[in-house]
Design a protein around this motif. Sequence first.
Motif, PDB file in Angstrom:
ATOM      1  N   GLN A  16      -5.682  10.695  -3.593  1.00 22.95           N
ATOM      2  CA  GLN A  16      -6.845   9.852  -3.501  1.00 22.95           C
ATOM      3  C   GLN A  16      -6.556   8.562  -2.754  1.00 22.95           C
ATOM      4  O   GLN A  16      -7.446   8.005  -2.140  1.00 22.95           O
ATOM      5  CB  GLN A  16      -7.371   9.515  -4.894  1.00 22.95           C
ATOM      6  CG  GLN A  16      -8.406  10.474  -5.366  1.00 22.95           C
ATOM      7  CD  GLN A  16      -9.105   9.933  -6.612  1.00 22.95           C
ATOM      8  OE1 GLN A  16      -8.702   8.940  -7.198  1.00 22.95           O
ATOM      9  NE2 GLN A  16     -10.168  10.591  -6.990  1.00 22.95           N
ATOM     10  N   LEU A  17      -5.323   8.121  -2.769  1.00 28.23           N
ATOM     11  CA  LEU A  17      -4.977   6.895  -2.067  1.00 28.23           C
ATOM     12  C   LEU A  17      -5.260   7.037  -0.582  1.00 28.23           C
ATOM     13  O   LEU A  17      -5.766   6.112   0.036  1.00 28.23           O
ATOM     14  CB  LEU A  17      -3.509   6.539  -2.306  1.00 28.23           C
ATOM     15  CG  LEU A  17      -2.997   5.260  -1.667  1.00 28.23           C
ATOM     16  CD1 LEU A  17      -3.802   4.062  -2.126  1.00 28.23           C
ATOM     17  CD2 LEU A  17      -1.536   5.067  -1.975  1.00 28.23           C
TER      18      LEU A  17
ATOM     19  N   SER B 224      -6.666  -4.217  -4.831  1.00 32.25           N
ATOM     20  CA  SER B 224      -6.041  -3.185  -5.661  1.00 32.25           C
ATOM     21  C   SER B 224      -5.159  -2.269  -4.826  1.00 32.25           C
ATOM     22  O   SER B 224      -4.062  -1.891  -5.244  1.00 32.25           O
ATOM     23  CB  SER B 224      -7.107  -2.357  -6.380  1.00 32.25           C
ATOM     24  OG  SER B 224      -7.840  -3.174  -7.271  1.00 32.25           O
ATOM     25  N   LEU B 225      -5.624  -1.911  -3.625  1.00 29.36           N
ATOM     26  CA  LEU B 225      -4.828  -1.064  -2.744  1.00 29.36           C
ATOM     27  C   LEU B 225      -3.557  -1.757  -2.285  1.00 29.36           C
ATOM     28  O   LEU B 225      -2.496  -1.133  -2.205  1.00 29.36           O
ATOM     29  CB  LEU B 225      -5.659  -0.632  -1.529  1.00 29.36           C
ATOM     30  CG  LEU B 225      -6.732   0.413  -1.802  1.00 29.36           C
ATOM     31  CD1 LEU B 225      -7.583   0.619  -0.561  1.00 29.36           C
ATOM     32  CD2 LEU B 225      -6.103   1.724  -2.238  1.00 29.36           C
TER      33      LEU B 225
ATOM     34  N   LEU C 162      -1.213  -1.671  -5.193  1.00 28.69           N
ATOM     35  CA  LEU C 162      -0.724  -0.303  -5.387  1.00 28.69           C
ATOM     36  C   LEU C 162       0.354   0.048  -4.367  1.00 28.69           C
ATOM     37  O   LEU C 162       1.437   0.526  -4.736  1.00 28.69           O
ATOM     38  CB  LEU C 162      -1.895   0.674  -5.288  1.00 28.69           C
ATOM     39  CG  LEU C 162      -1.632   2.132  -5.614  1.00 28.69           C
ATOM     40  CD1 LEU C 162      -1.146   2.297  -7.043  1.00 28.69           C
ATOM     41  CD2 LEU C 162      -2.901   2.937  -5.405  1.00 28.69           C
ATOM     42  N   THR C 163       0.094  -0.212  -3.105  1.00 27.91           N
ATOM     43  CA  THR C 163       1.073   0.160  -2.080  1.00 27.91           C
ATOM     44  C   THR C 163       2.327  -0.717  -2.131  1.00 27.91           C
ATOM     45  O   THR C 163       3.439  -0.199  -2.023  1.00 27.91           O
ATOM     46  CB  THR C 163       0.457   0.107  -0.668  1.00 27.91           C
ATOM     47  OG1 THR C 163      -0.134  -1.164  -0.448  1.00 27.91           O
ATOM     48  CG2 THR C 163      -0.594   1.174  -0.492  1.00 27.91           C
TER      49      THR C 163
ATOM     50  N   ILE D 242       1.632  -0.561 -10.679  1.00 23.22           N
ATOM     51  CA  ILE D 242       0.993   0.638 -10.127  1.00 23.22           C
ATOM     52  C   ILE D 242      -0.113   1.112 -11.064  1.00 23.22           C
ATOM     53  O   ILE D 242      -1.225   1.425 -10.627  1.00 23.22           O
ATOM     54  CB  ILE D 242       2.037   1.747  -9.881  1.00 23.22           C
ATOM     55  CG1 ILE D 242       2.934   1.351  -8.700  1.00 23.22           C
ATOM     56  CG2 ILE D 242       1.359   3.097  -9.633  1.00 23.22           C
ATOM     57  CD1 ILE D 242       4.148   2.234  -8.532  1.00 23.22           C
ATOM     58  N   ALA D 243       0.173   1.149 -12.352  1.00 20.93           N
ATOM     59  CA  ALA D 243      -0.836   1.575 -13.328  1.00 20.93           C
ATOM     60  C   ALA D 243      -2.025   0.613 -13.338  1.00 20.93           C
ATOM     61  O   ALA D 243      -3.185   1.038 -13.409  1.00 20.93           O
ATOM     62  CB  ALA D 243      -0.210   1.666 -14.719  1.00 20.93           C
TER      63      ALA D 243
ATOM     64  N   ALA E  25      -4.087   1.214 -10.181  1.00 17.41           N
ATOM     65  CA  ALA E  25      -4.805   2.487 -10.294  1.00 17.41           C
ATOM     66  C   ALA E  25      -6.002   2.345 -11.231  1.00 17.41           C
ATOM     67  O   ALA E  25      -7.094   2.856 -10.945  1.00 17.41           O
ATOM     68  CB  ALA E  25      -3.860   3.579 -10.784  1.00 17.41           C
ATOM     69  N   LYS E  26      -5.807   1.647 -12.334  1.00 19.77           N
ATOM     70  CA  LYS E  26      -6.914   1.440 -13.273  1.00 19.77           C
ATOM     71  C   LYS E  26      -8.031   0.629 -12.619  1.00 19.77           C
ATOM     72  O   LYS E  26      -9.214   0.934 -12.807  1.00 19.77           O
ATOM     73  CB  LYS E  26      -6.408   0.722 -14.524  1.00 19.77           C
ATOM     74  CG  LYS E  26      -7.498   0.505 -15.555  1.00 19.77           C
ATOM     75  CD  LYS E  26      -6.989  -0.206 -16.782  1.00 19.77           C
ATOM     76  CE  LYS E  26      -8.157  -0.431 -17.740  1.00 19.77           C
ATOM     77  NZ  LYS E  26      -7.833  -1.296 -18.827  1.00 19.77           N
TER      78      LYS E  26
ATOM     79  N   LEU F  48      -8.782   0.543  -9.453  1.00 21.64           N
ATOM     80  CA  LEU F  48      -9.474   1.407  -8.500  1.00 21.64           C
ATOM     81  C   LEU F  48     -10.409   2.384  -9.201  1.00 21.64           C
ATOM     82  O   LEU F  48     -11.534   2.606  -8.752  1.00 21.64           O
ATOM     83  CB  LEU F  48      -8.467   2.168  -7.641  1.00 21.64           C
ATOM     84  CG  LEU F  48      -7.736   1.334  -6.600  1.00 21.64           C
ATOM     85  CD1 LEU F  48      -6.626   2.145  -5.968  1.00 21.64           C
ATOM     86  CD2 LEU F  48      -8.706   0.829  -5.551  1.00 21.64           C
ATOM     87  N   VAL F  49      -9.952   2.957 -10.304  1.00 18.92           N
ATOM     88  CA  VAL F  49     -10.798   3.885 -11.064  1.00 18.92           C
ATOM     89  C   VAL F  49     -12.028   3.154 -11.594  1.00 18.92           C
ATOM     90  O   VAL F  49     -13.152   3.647 -11.498  1.00 18.92           O
ATOM     91  CB  VAL F  49     -10.007   4.535 -12.217  1.00 18.92           C
ATOM     92  CG1 VAL F  49     -10.925   5.272 -13.177  1.00 18.92           C
ATOM     93  CG2 VAL F  49      -8.954   5.486 -11.665  1.00 18.92           C
TER      94      VAL F  49
END
Length: 78
Positions: free
Chosen positions: A1-2, A18-19, A22-23, A61-62, A65-66, A68-69
């Motif tokens: 999904q990323l 958020s991205l 994450l990255t 990372i978590a 991801a949260k 983004l969700v």
Amino acid sequence: QLSLFLSQKPKSELVRTSLRLLTSSAYRLQSECKKTLPVEPCPTTDIQLVTQQVIQCAYDIAKAAKQLVTITTKENNN
């Protein structure tokens, strides 16, 4: 999904933030994990410190991801 997010230019600043988290956290995690490999043993490697860094990266990372969700769920419900 990323890759789905990265293939488009997200309009939302929250998504971009958020991205980025994450990255950057994924790259940091990879770097920290490489320190534990026996390929290039370094006697000065503090395994306890590396472990703490890995835990922090995984947390980041978590968190990203949260975020983004949560954002995509809200956008899809509108």
